[in-house]
Write an enzyme that holds these catalytic residues in place. Structure first.
Site, PDB file in Angstrom:
ATOM      1  N   SER A 160       0.957  -1.333   0.093  1.00  0.00           N
ATOM      2  CA  SER A 160       0.059   0.128  -0.219  1.00  0.00           C
ATOM      3  C   SER A 160       0.910   1.249   0.017  1.00  0.00           C
ATOM      4  O   SER A 160       2.200   1.222   0.064  1.00  0.00           O
ATOM      5  CB  SER A 160      -0.856  -0.042   1.106  1.00  0.00           C
ATOM      6  OG  SER A 160       0.031   0.196   2.252  1.00  0.00           O
ATOM      7  N   LYS A 161       0.112   2.244  -0.381  1.00  0.00           N
ATOM      8  CA  LYS A 161       1.049   3.664  -0.204  1.00  0.00           C
ATOM      9  C   LYS A 161       1.920   3.836   1.108  1.00  0.00           C
ATOM     10  O   LYS A 161       2.864   4.423   0.945  1.00  0.00           O
ATOM     11  CB  LYS A 161      -0.080   4.725  -0.108  1.00  0.00           C
ATOM     12  CG  LYS A 161      -0.924   5.013  -1.532  1.00  0.00           C
ATOM     13  CD  LYS A 161      -0.172   6.143  -2.251  1.00  0.00           C
ATOM     14  CE  LYS A 161      -0.737   6.012  -3.819  1.00  0.00           C
ATOM     15  NZ  LYS A 161       0.154   5.986  -4.693  1.00  0.00           N
TER      16      LYS A 161
END
Ligand code: GLU
Length: 461
Positions: free
Chosen positions: A239-240
């Site tokens: 994820s980010k």
């Protein structure tokens, strides 16, 4: 039969690195078998659809050099065809109308929950002779098998079995006549002649339902290969939080597409211990048998090293063309002279830089004009007294070569700095580049040329 794979992203966000890997595997598999990869946009979720997301996916595929065959298909445009298939199944008795009211369904859901059962629909309208209630628009449900088990022989996951009790008579056509995703995927894959479905394993559960549609229509089920997720370095879903997840972000950080291809290839597939695998070699070697069954962890340092390798291998003129936009992003206009200097210095620049971004940082000085901007460290290193004498020495040099420049620096170091060459070379680097990190300052000075060097030195006071 010729192999047809497909890449069917949902345009609900910018192109994700996971989609890129899926596309790469589909493309390599098709290339290996001299088949085709088709491109379909799964754009039925109109609320989340945005044209820029489609563009992002197209750009991502283009950047990675992953070509597709035939036109780009829109799933949304094919909704009449999907409905037509649902009606065929109604006619053949494989599907039926269901008139349940929302409250009835809610009650069924509650009951299933209490009983701990995954499937909830009690097949109330399957084979029912009850007269439909007036004014209710029905949905269409498919007849899922009752009892027994269903098996998927997946090329990556092996044999996967589910109990048919878990499979509902799911909806294929909503009450407004629109197809569900489950139906649309199967009809599209069938109509496109897809032979191999290579996709993320988050779709494995759908496969059992999709196979019910294939069976009901008497269509051949494709070969399935479900790829494990890509995880972050800590083992959580990528994820980010871990870093960039969009393909465009990697392009913007200055990774080369061939490095990204190589890295993504190895992220879940292997060929012995080989790390550096050219695309040609990958096409020759790629198979589904060596796709890993366990999730891969994204390793940013490894990607950087792979990129550094491809930077060194890349053609110098191509690198100039690629790095110029990164330099221009810094607000520096790059003219022909700047390009020539970059080309002349490229052997050294490309051996140092792990990304184009780093190359732009270290090579931008070739394109700057006087007076230069100096970063804080450079400012601290500017030594006007030393630079003034250096300028006088350079002025007298007939042959402006790395050797003659170095020897002039040594002379000044001996005269003024107790023989410490660094105390002369560093101010020179700062004066010529505006930074303290650059390729060899002696080489850089030659590439800049004597006139330009003197010009840059004359600005320091
Ligand atoms: N549209 C789906 C996705 O983006 C892919 C569906 C499939 O591969 O069957 O995850």
């Amino acid at each position: 039969m010729s192999v047809i794979t497909r890449i069917p992203p949902s345009p609900t966000g910018m192109m994700h690195i996971g989609t890129a890997r899926t596309a790469l595997y589909n493309w390599l598999f098709a290339q290996h078998h001299k088949g085709q990869m088709q491109f379909r946009i799964e754009d039925t979720d109109r609320a989340r659809y945005a044209p820029e997301f489609v563009e992002s996916i197209k750009d991502g595929l283009n950047w990675l050099g992953l070509t597709w065959d035939g036109p780009i298909l829109s799933q949304f445009d094919r909704r009449d065809r999907h409905a037509e298939v649902a009606h065929e199944m109604l006619k053949s008795g494989k599907a039926y109308y269901c008139y349940c009211a929302p409250e009835e369904l809610e009650a069924m859901r509650e009951k299933a929950k209490a009983e701990g059962s995954q499937a909830f629909y009690d097949r109330r309208w399957r084979d029912s002779s009850t007269t439909p209630p007036a004014g209710v628009k029905p949905v269409v449900r498919i007849k899922a098998p009752i009892g027994g088990t269903s098996v998927v022989n997946d090329k990556v996951q092996g044999e996967v079995v589910v109990n048919n009790e878990q499979l509902d008579d799911f909806i294929i056509l909503r009450s407004d006549g629109t197809p569900t995703y489950m139906l649309a995927v199967v009809v599209d894959d069938h109509d496109m002649g897809v032979t191999h479905v290579i996709r993320g394993d988050d779709h494995l559960n759908n496969t059992f339902r999709q196979n019910i549609i294939y069976d009901a229509m008497g269509w051949t089920v494709p070969v399935y290969a479900h790829l494990p997720l890509i995880l972050g370095p800590d083992g959580a879903k990528l994820s980010k939080r871990h870093g960039a997840t969009g393909v465009a972000e990697y392009a913007n950080m200055g990774y080369l597409p061939e490095a990204m291809r190589n890295y993504l290839l190895r992220l879940g597939w292997s060929h012995g211990d080989d790390e550096i695998i050219s695309t040609q070699q990958a096409i020759e070697w790629f198979d589904l048998d060596h796709v890993h069954r366990s999730p891969a962890r994204f390793d940013f340092a490894k990607l950087e090293n792979v990129n550094a390798h491809y930077m060194k291998e890349a053609d110098n003129q191509r690198l100039v063309d690629l790095v110029v936009p990164f330099i221009e992003k810094k607000g520096i206009k790059v003219d022909d002279l700047g390009r020539q200097r970059l080309l002349a210095g490229m052997d050294e620049l490309k051996n140092r830089a792990k990304t184009l971004l780093q190359m732009a940082d270290e090579g931008a000085f070739y394109c700057k004009s006087v007076p230069l901007d100096f970063d804080e460290k450079a400012k601290a290193n500017l030594d006007p007294a030393v630079l003034k004498i250096l300028a006088e020495k350079f002025n007298q040099l007939e042959n402006f070569t790395p050797e003659s420049i170095e020897s002039a620096c040594k002379d000044v170091a001996n005269d003024l700095q107790g023989g410490k060459l660094g105390k002369v070379a560093m101010p020179l680097r700062a004066a010529l580049t505006g930074t303290t990190v650059s390729p060899s300052v002696f080489h850089a000075a030659v590439i800049l040329g004597k006139d330009e060097v003197l010009k840059r030195l004359s600005c320091i006071s």
